[in-house]
Design an enzyme around this catalytic site. Structure first.
Site, PDB file in Angstrom:
ATOM      1  N   TYR A   5     -20.136  88.030  -6.807  1.00  0.00           N
ATOM      2  CA  TYR A   5     -18.968  88.575  -7.604  1.00  0.00           C
ATOM      3  C   TYR A   5     -19.289  88.713  -8.910  1.00  0.00           C
ATOM      4  O   TYR A   5     -20.103  88.209  -9.263  1.00  0.00           O
ATOM      5  CB  TYR A   5     -17.691  87.634  -7.104  1.00  0.00           C
ATOM      6  CG  TYR A   5     -17.881  86.164  -7.288  1.00  0.00           C
ATOM      7  CD1 TYR A   5     -18.549  85.515  -8.281  1.00  0.00           C
ATOM      8  CD2 TYR A   5     -16.721  85.313  -6.447  1.00  0.00           C
ATOM      9  CE1 TYR A   5     -18.524  84.009  -8.379  1.00  0.00           C
ATOM     10  CE2 TYR A   5     -16.899  84.007  -6.753  1.00  0.00           C
ATOM     11  CZ  TYR A   5     -17.856  83.215  -7.666  1.00  0.00           C
ATOM     12  OH  TYR A   5     -17.682  82.070  -7.726  1.00  0.00           O
ATOM     13  N   GLU A   6     -18.285  89.178  -9.755  1.00  0.00           N
ATOM     14  CA  GLU A   6     -18.304  89.402 -11.166  1.00  0.00           C
ATOM     15  C   GLU A   6     -19.273  90.071 -11.317  1.00  0.00           C
ATOM     16  O   GLU A   6     -20.144  90.376 -12.654  1.00  0.00           O
ATOM     17  CB  GLU A   6     -18.568  88.063 -12.258  1.00  0.00           C
ATOM     18  CG  GLU A   6     -17.396  87.222 -11.832  1.00  0.00           C
ATOM     19  CD  GLU A   6     -16.205  87.370 -12.387  1.00  0.00           C
ATOM     20  OE1 GLU A   6     -15.974  88.698 -12.906  1.00  0.00           O
ATOM     21  OE2 GLU A   6     -14.993  86.826 -12.106  1.00  0.00           O
ATOM     22  N   GLY A   7     -19.489  91.460 -10.392  1.00  0.00           N
ATOM     23  CA  GLY A   7     -20.880  92.090 -10.639  1.00  0.00           C
ATOM     24  C   GLY A   7     -21.934  91.616  -9.827  1.00  0.00           C
ATOM     25  O   GLY A   7     -22.385  90.418 -10.237  1.00  0.00           O
TER      26      GLY A   7
END
Ligand SMILES: Cc1cc2nc3c(=O)[nH]c(=O)nc-3n(C[C@H](O)[C@H](O)[C@H](O)COP(=O)(O)OP(=O)(O)OC[C@H]3O[C@@H](n4cnc5c(N)ncnc54)[C@H](O)[C@@H]3O)c2cc1C
Length: 587
Positions: free
Chosen positions: A435-437
């Site tokens: 997550y978050e890229g």
């Protein structure tokens, strides 16, 4: 059973002896009161809280998980709600937030230290305050006065929780594909319709209201990222004075996910059915607004990784010092004296302690970028934040998985058994790489954007700084300064190759982007270990000094040397591997 003791000796060493955190109070009027003594006091109090309140909830929370009820409500594992209230009451949710809106107004660096300890203690729990802070930052940066006054005091104090609603089934890494629709209303508000997946903390009973920060497309806006805007949507409709009514807005949780790890965190499908929201910032600037939150959130996820690296490392060392098995070559009684186990323990220490300097130093750059009075210092600090963010996010989280796995290896079969508690570290860590890229996206961000930022200004400054530190080091530290010079030179060559290759053959230059991020991070850690060795040599505590110098030597000879082959792999590019039609991979 796993255990957690906050590594206060280590934290204080990094803050005071390596990074000289006192510089913040000396140079930033906003933090004049945040002296090293204030840091120590705050961190010691938070350490006790993390050890005694959060850690005991971690394994039971993992076993119990979150529950969605038939009416769509969600309850968290036992004790999480009360812990969140205490965490908020101690000021940890709003620690770095401006006092104007209920925060403590303390350095971001200090918040990273508290977050590291909270994530070691209970990473599933730590996601709730983390997202709340992210939501706060997004509204602070681009909200209007009314939005700020309505939401920030509640979010800043942790009275309400926040979310980040970006992902949809067809829009993961590619947020340009977001479909959630925002229809303008006559009164200036918008009605949102669409479905978001994987929303952390999308529904729960922890706080009396939840504030959703939503990426959506105004009706008729262009396709792709340019058509996206950001909105704030309250779970309950609000009275004129900003207090929540008992009437639900059109936001519901239709299900929660059953996951590999972070079971204490609820991951929700959130439906917006005519939910009333207001736009944050200007139309079409959604991606830019989102990145205000996302950039800091990426550093936070890196700190989550650091927290799990620490947890894995200290448990592996504790277990190895107790476990007796077989005859060691040197006649010592425990498995810590088998060479292979020693190798693993030193790897874990070298990575965790080196990564801590990277993460905290990035936190200090955030403070300087936000608060220094001199624009030139702010600009330079901002360059560092930009460059370091993919390293902190990508490296610390990849290492959390590696070290989570290594901890199990040190425990042997016992590590695979739940009651020992280390398999949870591995299960909890994998999401951090996603997550978050994803970490692939972090590596692309480094290669595609950060290397080219302001004509390569940030990376050139990094090379100069590390080169000077290695050249200036006294011969006592040649054991690390010499391998650092070699690693730096190889990294510079690989960087030049990427610069030259990217424009004409982006595929070629991108193939090894994750290897490049790893090599870059190892050079940064080499620089950190040089500084740690120098600072340790001046310590009066002989035990600490000897351990530190030993780990520095290990890092220099066994981990820093990985930079050369990694750089060779980067420069060998994609070769013929991208010319094979992808379908043939399944042949
Ligand atoms: C437990 C959990 C909690 C989450 N919490 C939130 C949340 O609170 N809010 C929210 O909005 N989202 C959340 N997410 C969603 C998360 O951010 C996405 O899963 C993530 O962005 C990746 O998207 P994806 O899963 O669709 O993977 P994909 O985008 O399909 O990626 C699959 C693979 O392709 C690679 N890839 C894709 N595009 C590129 C590219 N351009 N270049 C190179 N490689 C590429 C990726 O690196 C990855 O290896 C959460 C997810 C989970 C599992």
């Amino acid at each position: 059973m796993a255990s957690y003791t906050a590594p206060l000796r280590e934290i204080n060493f990094v803050l005071n002896d390596v990074l000289k955190v006192g510089r913040l109070a000396e140079t930033l009027p906003a933090f004049a009161d945040a002296t090293p003594e204030v840091f120590t006091e705050m961190i010691e109090t938070a350490a006790k809280f993390c050890e005694k309140e959060l850690f005991p909830l971690s394994a039971p929370g993992d076993a119990q998980g979150c529950t969605r009820h038939p009416d769509g409500s969600v309850t968290l594992p036992d004790g999480f709600k009360e812990a969140f209230h205490k965490y908020a009451a101690n000021g940890y949710v709003g620690l770095p937030n401006t006092t104007e809106y209920g925060g403590l107004g303390l350095p971001y660096t200090m918040a990273k230290v508290v977050e590291e300890m909270a994530c070691s203690a209970n990473v599933g729990f730590a996601l709730f305050p983390g997202l709340t802070t992210g939501c706060f930052e997004a509204i602070l940066a681009n909200g209007n006065e009314e939005q700020k006054n309505t939401y920030l005091p509640k979010l800043g104090a942790g009275e309400w929780a926040g979310t980040m609603c970006l992902t949809e089934p067809q829009a993961g890494s590619d947020l340009g594909a977001v479909k959630t629709k925002a229809t303008p209303q006559a009164d200036g508000t918008f009605k949102l319709d669409g479905s978001k997946i994987f929303i952390t903390g999308g529904e729960h009973d922890c706080t009396p209201n939840i504030v959703h920060f939503v990426l959506a497309r105004v009706d008729g806006a262009p396709a792709g990222v340019k058509g996206l805007s950001t909105f704030v949507v309250s779970k309950f409709t609000l009275n004129a004075d900003g207090s929540p009514t008992t009437a639900r807005n059109g936001v519901t949780c239709s299900s929660i996910e059953h996951k590999m790890g972070i079971h204490g965190s609820c991951t929700c499908v959130i439906n917006f059915d005519g939910a009333v929201g207001t736009m944050i910032g200007k139309p079409g600037e959604g991606i830019m607004n989102m990145f205000v939150m996302m950039n800091l959130a990426r550093i936070l996820v890196g700190v989550q990784g650091l927290g799990l690296c620490e947890l894995a490392t200290q448990n592996a060392i504790r277990y190895a010092l107790d476990r007796k098995q077989g005859k060691t070559f040197n006649g010592q009684p425990t498995i810590a004296d088998h060479p292979d186990v020693r190798r693993m323990l030193l790897t874990m220490k070298a990575v965790t302690e080196g990564a801590r300097v990277l993460a905290y130093e990035t936190g200090m750059y955030v403070d300087l970028a936000h608060h220094h009075e001199d624009a030139a210092v702010r600009e330079e600090a901002n360059d560092w934040v930009e460059l370091n963010t993919p390293l902190v996010k990508g490296y610390c989280t990849d290492m959390a998985v590696d070290l989570g796995s290594m901890a199990i290896q040190v425990y042997g079969g016992h590590g695979f058994i739940r009651e020992h508690g280390v398999e949870q570290i591995l299960r909890d860590s994998k999401i951090l790489c996603l997550y978050e890229g994803t970490n692939g996206i972090q590596a692309m961000d480094l290669v595609r954007r950060k290397l080219f930022l302001s004509e390569g200004r940030a990376v050139t400054r990094f090379f100069a700084l590390v080169g000077k530190a290695a050249t200036d080091a006294s011969p006592d530290f040649a054991f690390i300064s010499e391998p650092l010079k070699k690693a730096l030179s190889d990294l510079e060559f690989a960087t030049r190759w990427i610069h030259e290759t990217f424009k004409s053959k982006p595929e070629e230059a991108s193939f090894g982007c994750c290897d490049y991020l790893r090599a870059f991070s190892l050079v940064y850690l080499g620089y950190n270990w040089l500084r740690m060795a120098q600072a340790a040599a001046a310590q009066g505590d002989e035990n600490f000094k000897a351990a530190k110098l030993n780990t520095a030597r290990f890092f220099a000879s066994k981990l820093l040397t990985q930079v050369t082959p990694l750089c060779e792999t980067v420069k060998s590019g994609a070769g013929e591997f991208m010319s094979l039609p992808a379908a043939q991979l399944a042949a």
